[in-house]
Design an enzyme around this catalytic site. Structure first.
Site, PDB file in Angstrom:
ATOM      1  N   ARG A  72      13.612 -24.940 -25.375  1.00  0.00           N
ATOM      2  CA  ARG A  72      12.740 -23.948 -24.546  1.00  0.00           C
ATOM      3  C   ARG A  72      11.387 -24.151 -25.110  1.00  0.00           C
ATOM      4  NH1 ARG A  72      17.232 -21.157 -24.688  1.00  0.00           N
ATOM      5  NH2 ARG A  72      18.378 -20.853 -22.610  1.00  0.00           N
ATOM      6  N   SER A 136      17.300 -23.994 -34.627  1.00  0.00           N
ATOM      7  CA  SER A 136      18.817 -23.363 -34.899  1.00  0.00           C
ATOM      8  C   SER A 136      19.955 -23.918 -35.620  1.00  0.00           C
ATOM      9  CB  SER A 136      19.149 -22.891 -33.508  1.00  0.00           C
ATOM     10  OG  SER A 136      18.159 -22.014 -32.890  1.00  0.00           O
ATOM     11  N   ASP A 190      17.422 -19.065 -34.876  1.00  0.00           N
ATOM     12  CA  ASP A 190      17.470 -18.418 -33.554  1.00  0.00           C
ATOM     13  C   ASP A 190      18.045 -16.827 -33.821  1.00  0.00           C
ATOM     14  OD1 ASP A 190      19.752 -19.104 -34.216  1.00  0.00           O
ATOM     15  OD2 ASP A 190      20.326 -19.931 -32.270  1.00  0.00           O
TER      16      ASP A 190
HETATM   17  C1  GLC Z   1      24.828 -23.080 -35.401  1.00  0.00           C
HETATM   18  C2  GLC Z   1      23.839 -23.240 -36.477  1.00  0.00           C
HETATM   19  C3  GLC Z   1      22.827 -21.756 -36.886  1.00  0.00           C
HETATM   20  C4  GLC Z   1      22.657 -21.029 -35.757  1.00  0.00           C
HETATM   21  C5  GLC Z   1      23.840 -20.907 -34.715  1.00  0.00           C
HETATM   22  C6  GLC Z   1      23.542 -20.304 -33.402  1.00  0.00           C
HETATM   23  O1  GLC Z   1      25.663 -22.248 -36.336  1.00  0.00           O
HETATM   24  O2  GLC Z   1      24.229 -23.680 -37.923  1.00  0.00           O
HETATM   25  O3  GLC Z   1      21.836 -21.899 -37.507  1.00  0.00           O
HETATM   26  O4  GLC Z   1      22.052 -19.797 -35.816  1.00  0.00           O
HETATM   27  O5  GLC Z   1      24.547 -22.320 -34.595  1.00  0.00           O
HETATM   28  O6  GLC Z   1      22.723 -21.104 -32.627  1.00  0.00           O
END
Ligand code: GLC
Length: 438
Positions: A72, A136, A190
């Protein structure tokens, strides 16, 4: 009768009882303590180098948010009054080939999306200067705008990224696309973005949770309790901790969890995520369907190759069953019986209910870590498709919290924050700019 027996055994395999919930909370606390001390733990407990916002931060930022399925780009405005808005948002589906190819191509794709976003929206040159980057994945944060990728999750395997500073990789890609003037003001997970978005609007917000393609959470920790950095950081203050709880490994899995893990791109890792998150619950349901089909419980004993492909059944399709529908037509099986539909519904209910109960236990672990007697009110900012879109998911979580805490469970409020991960990254960039970052 045979089918009923299969389903009740399945329900037993996926059952999370009240003692299980309590046991999990204890295991979480022990792993959290070890992670904060820098000892061996399945919870990495990564310091984010930033605390919560005050709600007074101001400014205009671009945010680039790489999740598990989508990228995004957002133009975010912060009015300094607890009000953050995404003035423009564009979503790009990440081409699956880029998840596993050369990492440079993935970063070039991100830079291209920023360029397209700039062209599609009248973004002022001013706003174009600072970008907040939500990445993320488990990143060992080195400073507010730099961090090394520890290892991929959520099925990504792109080469040349693990061990590298992802901000550097993004800057290189921006330069290749003649966008070298853009400055990356902050790097966030995230969960951290979601907590920032929640607490910008409401100071009672003290946790960020993602329940989407992957799952993870973060919360503000007192710096003296973060033993692994306490010598480096000022005392008395708080810093957000990205738990990376997807890797928690103290839940006993069943046969299906083992089959999924063995065939995954990261066996032995992200065991909790593989029981809870959107990317994996569809796969668990598919594995069960294939087994039931092989044993003649479905389609009047006929076999089908429809579910042969790994990860072909998604959580979105599972959600159809919670609304009384089914997903068979999507797999070219239009004329299935009501009995088949019922079985599919039951499988999805069993798998998604365990996911919600495990997520509730993990949330309870963090809330009780911060407030053992549950004296205060805790607002949990949440983002992700399971939380926002899976019918009954939040209710199943709340039911588990009520089993644990009775009436006091009402003090735990799960607040969906749409686009929180991107909006919150902009808030983190503003916090960093105001000198509050550590
Ligand atoms: C996975 C990633 C983590 C992220 C999560 C949600 O667990 O390792 O960093 O926050 O996905 O997207």
């Amino acid at each position: 009768m045979e089918t009923e027996r299969f389903l009740s055994r399945l329900a037993e395999d996926f059952r999370i009882s009240l003692p299980d919930l309590r046991g999990l909370i204890g295991h979480f606390h022990r792993e959290m303590a070890r992670g904060l001390a820098g000892e061996e733990s399945s919870l990495k407990m990564i310091p984010a180098f930033v605390g919560r916002p005050t709600g007074k931060e101001k400014g205009d930022f671009l945010a680039l948010d790489l999740g598990g399925t989508n990228l995004r780009v957002l133009a975010v405005g912060l009015n300094g009054n607890g009000n953050a808005s995404a003035d423009a948002v564009e979503r790009f589906v990440i081409p699956p080939a880029l998840m596993s190819g050369a990492g440079q191509k993935l970063f070039d794709f991100m830079a291209d999306c920023v360029k397209i976003f700039g062209q599609n929206h009248a973004i002022s040159a001013r706003r174009f200067q600072d970008i907040a980057f939500t990445f993320s994945f488990p990143v060992e944060q080195l400073a507010i705008a730099s961090g090394r990728l520890n290892g991929w999750t959520k099925g990504f395997t792109a080469t040349g990224v693990v061990g590298c500073d992802v901000v550097r990789l993004l800057c290189n890609a921006l330069e290749r696309k003649d966008l070298g003037f853009i400055h990356v003001a902050a790097l966030t997970n995230d969960t951290v973005g979601t907590l920032a978005a929640g607490s910008y609007a409401d100071p009672a917000c003290d946790m960020g949770v993602i329940l989407g393609t992957g799952t993870n959470a973060c919360y503000p920790e007192k710096i003296p309790r973060i033993h692994k950095i306490s010598e480096l950081a000022p005392a008395g203050d708080e810093m957000i901790i990205n738990m990376e709880w997807g890797n928690f490994d103290k839940v006993a899995g069943n046969r299906y969890d083992q089959l999924l893990d063995d065939a995954s791109s990261n066996p032995g890792r992200q065991r909790f995520e593989k029981m809870v998150s959107g990317m994996y619950i569809g796969e668990l349901a598919r594995i069960i369907l294939v087994e039931m089909m092989a044993q003649g419980h479905l389609f009047q004993g006929a076999k089908s190759l429809a579910f042969a492909e790994a990860y072909s059944l998604t959580a979105k399709q599972m959600a159809l069953t919670a609304r009384g529908g089914d997903f068979f037509a999507d797999f070219g099986l239009a004329d299935c019986s009501a009995a088949d539909s019922k079985i599919a519904g039951e499988i999805c209910r069993i798998v998604s209910r365990r996911s919600a109960r495990l997520a509730a236990a993990a949330i309870a672990a963090v809330v009780s870590w911060r407030d053992a007697a549950l004296d205060g009110r805790h607002v949990i900012a949440g983002d992700g498709s399971l939380l926002e879109k899976y019918p009954g998911f939040q209710e199943a979580m709340q039911e588990a919290l009520r089993e644990l805490y009775g009436e006091q469970a009402a003090r735990i409020i799960i607040q969906p924050v749409h686009d929180g991960s991107g909006i919150g990254a902009a808030i983190i960039a503003a916090v960093a700019g105001s000198g509050q970052a550590k």
